[in-house]
Design an enzyme around this catalytic site. Structure first.
Site, PDB file in Angstrom:
ATOM      1  N   ARG A   1       0.807  -1.218   0.000  1.00 43.95           N
ATOM      2  CA  ARG A   1       0.000   0.000   0.000  1.00 43.95           C
ATOM      3  C   ARG A   1       0.839   1.268   0.000  1.00 43.95           C
ATOM      4  O   ARG A   1       1.852   1.350   0.698  1.00 43.95           O
ATOM      5  CB  ARG A   1      -0.910   0.013   1.231  1.00 43.95           C
TER       6      ARG A   1
ATOM      7  N   ASP B   1     -36.252  14.567  36.337  1.00 37.04           N
ATOM      8  CA  ASP B   1     -36.257  15.703  35.415  1.00 37.04           C
ATOM      9  C   ASP B   1     -36.799  15.317  34.041  1.00 37.04           C
ATOM     10  O   ASP B   1     -37.538  16.090  33.429  1.00 37.04           O
ATOM     11  CB  ASP B   1     -34.834  16.253  35.277  1.00 37.04           C
TER      12      ASP B   1
END
Length: 636
Positions: free
Chosen positions: A317, A606
């Site tokens: 690569r 809450d």
């Protein structure tokens, strides 16, 4: 006469409508107006012909160790449409000015040169390559290069479903999709953006268009997603996927830590415990992956072992960054600017000479993992989008659901509940594609959350039955004097400097009585504020880490572990919370555990207060603590 004949035959073969796919079978490219057809198997005689009549490989792309570099990765952009915590440094990335980035023509010029010298596979990367406006045109132009067999792309998948039909017609033959979690809430936590369902749609579209296998890249990092290994593998039972588990790798700014890396051997062992029949597949030449398959499964799994077992000896690569630099090794910090030479008017021969010199300097192998972590290198976002993980909080979100169903081979804990499918279908979000429905499953499971990968090791999170009195284990202090006041009654922090460091663990619990309306909405995940259990879990984890800032005389403790579990109790219409904390130090962590459970309970209040004020928080208490000088404590 023989050479021209071979050349004509090669051109005829390479211009075939069937283009090879690096990850398996080739993809058939339909003519305009034709419906997309599934990929068909490449004739073996074509591969044999290409091997037997391949032209001599370029000396410019052959290094001093004889490695032939036939695979080129080109970054199309440094930009990305996600903000992953693990891909770029937390302080951000300075982007290269547009004028310094490669133009489309420069990209094609360099690609043409490399293909002419023997490169037969090009992969387009980023940043995120699919945000580049002319990406389809670039693929179409690359397809015209004689000798180029494979054009691939690595993407985060957000734009894939929309663009893939065009890309396939243009000539795209291989797709890699980065996905590190199968949990939508965790996905949003990681990437700081919504879009999980778009990625799943992209994977589904790739399968629909005949790409086989579709490669799914998953970077595995301890404390983040290693608990999802089995869930990812289970996807391959009925789908043509190649799930590729990638070892966490160090890059500039990602604060690599060896303890966060989950090695190939450890991952393999986890899989083999669940599927002992897992069998290794033959390794392809120059492959970076070790591939395995479970008999009877449609897809396969692979491991990319860059850290624990490097594959430098067969590396083929090369990389070109978005600003035109050639990198001969992903982990190397040496680069050469092809852009500058190209713009200075360098001839093809001069460019080849520069490329050849760089390739010739490539080392036999990269440095070891610990040396790499000390090297100066680009952040991964500036090389290519290959998801690597940044520094994470001491405890990171992980969600699991206890489900009595066994969905297509998934383990007992599945990755998401049926309520989310219902939410997507009814909330104006595009309906989940078949792939997502496959792994989401059906039915109405009990929702169960945990912030720890081993959350279902003990199926009895908390018992709703009345608790027996606490049973202290070990000696208690001889004196009943308070430790946080001095002799004159003034507040004082305890001096722990002389105490030995020991392993400290504490577990605390809390119960939130929601009532029928709020409980049903939480159970079905239909609160307007969002998923109450996920938010409460995150709040509990965060609270444990901030205890010393909330409780004035608490010492700051470097927690090594936080676990927050939430279970629904239908009998009491309640959420039962258990928080556990662990640290090694001179002082205990019971306050961290109690704070975590209490704040998780407050957060649930809450989240639900808009639909009911009749919510009661109760039973906030210490369950157990171990490791202190006063002995262990267990509430039996």
């Amino acid at each position: 006469m023989a050479a021209p004949l071979v050349s004509r035959m090669l051109r005829r073969v390479l211009s075939s409508r069937v283009r090879s796919c690096s990850s398996g079978a080739p993809v058939t490219q339909p003519r305009p107006g034709e419906p997309s057809q599934p990929a068909v198997e490449e004739p073996s005689r074509r591969r044999q012909f290409l091997r037997e009549h391949a032209a001599p490989f370029s000396a410019f792309l052959t290094d001093s160790f004889g490695r032939r570099h036939s695979y080129l990765r080109i970054s199309l952009t440094e930009k990305c449409n996600l903000r992953c915590q693990y891909c770029m440094p937390e302080e951000g990335v300075p982007l290269t000015p547009k004028a310094d980035l490669l133009t489309t023509e420069e990209i094609l010029t360099l690609a043409r040169l490399f293909v002419k010298e023997g490169v037969d596979k090009i992969r387009l990367t980023g940043g995120e390559p699919l945000i580049r406006p002319d990406v389809v045109n670039i693929v179409a132009q690359l397809r015209q290069l004689e000798g180029l067999r494979t054009i691939g792309i690595t993407t985060n998948g957000i734009n894939l479903a929309r663009l893939l039909p065009q890309l396939q017609k243009a000539g795209l033959s291989a797709v890699n999709i980065s996905l590190d979690t199968l949990v939508p809430a965790k996905f949003e936590f990681i990437v700081r953006r919504k879009g999980f369902h778009k990625v799943m749609e992209g994977i589904h579209k790739a399968i629909e268009l005949g790409y086989s296998p579709v490669k799914v890249n998953c970077v595995v990092m301890r404390g983040l997603n290693e608990d999802e290994l089995l869930d990812f593998v289970a996807l391959t039972k009925g789908l043509p996927l190649d799930v590729r588990f990638i070892e966490y790798m160090p890059f500039d700014g990602n604060k690599w830590n060896f303890k966060k890396m989950v090695s190939y051997k450890e991952m393999l062992d986890t899989l083999q415990q669940r599927w002992p029949e897992l069998e290794k597949l033959p390794e392809e030449e120059s492959s970076t992956a070790k591939a395995f398959k479970i008999p009877g499964f449609q897809g396969q799994v692979s491991f990319i072992t860059s850290m624990s077992e490097h594959f430098c000896g067969t590396c083929n690569r090369l990389r070109i960054t978005a600003d035109g630099n050639l990198k001969v090794c992903l982990f190397g910090n040496s680069e050469v600017s092809l852009r500058d030479h190209l713009r200075a008017g360098a001839s093809e021969e001069e460019l080849l000479s520069i490329i050849g010199a760089a390739v010739g300097r490539k080392k036999r192998q990269h440095a070891g993992m610990f040396n790499i972590s000390q090297m100066k290198n680009r952040p991964m976002i500036l090389i290519e989008l290959f998801l690597t993980l940044q520094d994470s909080p001491p405890a990171v979100l992980s969600i699991s659901f206890r489900d009595s169903l066994h969905v297509q081979g998934l383990r007992h804990r599945v990755s998401r509940s049926h309520q989310m499918v219902t939410l997507w279908e009814g909330g104006g979000v595009p309906q989940t594609p078949l792939l997502a429905q496959w792994w989401l499953g059906a039915g109405l499971p009990q929702r169960h959350y945990s912030s720890h990968p081993d959350s279902d090791a003990n199926p009895k999170c908390l018992s709703p039955e009345p608790q027996a009195p606490a049973t202290p284990l070990g000696p208690l202090p001889a004196s009943g004097q308070l430790t946080h006041v001095d002799t004159e009654g003034r507040a004082a922090m305890v001096d722990v400097g002389g105490k030995p460091d020991t392993e400290r663990v504490a577990v605390a619990s809390a119960v939130v009585l929601l009532g029928p309306v709020a409980f049903r909405l939480v159970q079905e995940n239909r609160l307007k504020k969002g998923d109450a259990l996920v938010v409460a879990q995150l709040a509990g984890v965060q609270a444990a880490k901030l205890t010393s800032q909330l409780i004035p005389l608490c010492h700051h403790v470097a927690l090594s572990h936080v676990q927050v579990r939430l279970e629904l109790d239908s009998a009491r219409q309640a959420v039962v919370i258990e928080a556990s904390c662990r640290a090694r130090g001179p002082t205990g962590v019971e306050m961290e555990a109690l704070t975590s459970a209490a704040v998780a309970a407050l957060t649930l209040y809450d989240m639900c207060k808009a639909v009911s004020r009749d919510i009661v928080l109760e039973e906030i208490k210490l369950i157990s603590k171990t490791g202190g000088q006063r002995g262990d404590f267990h509430r039996t």
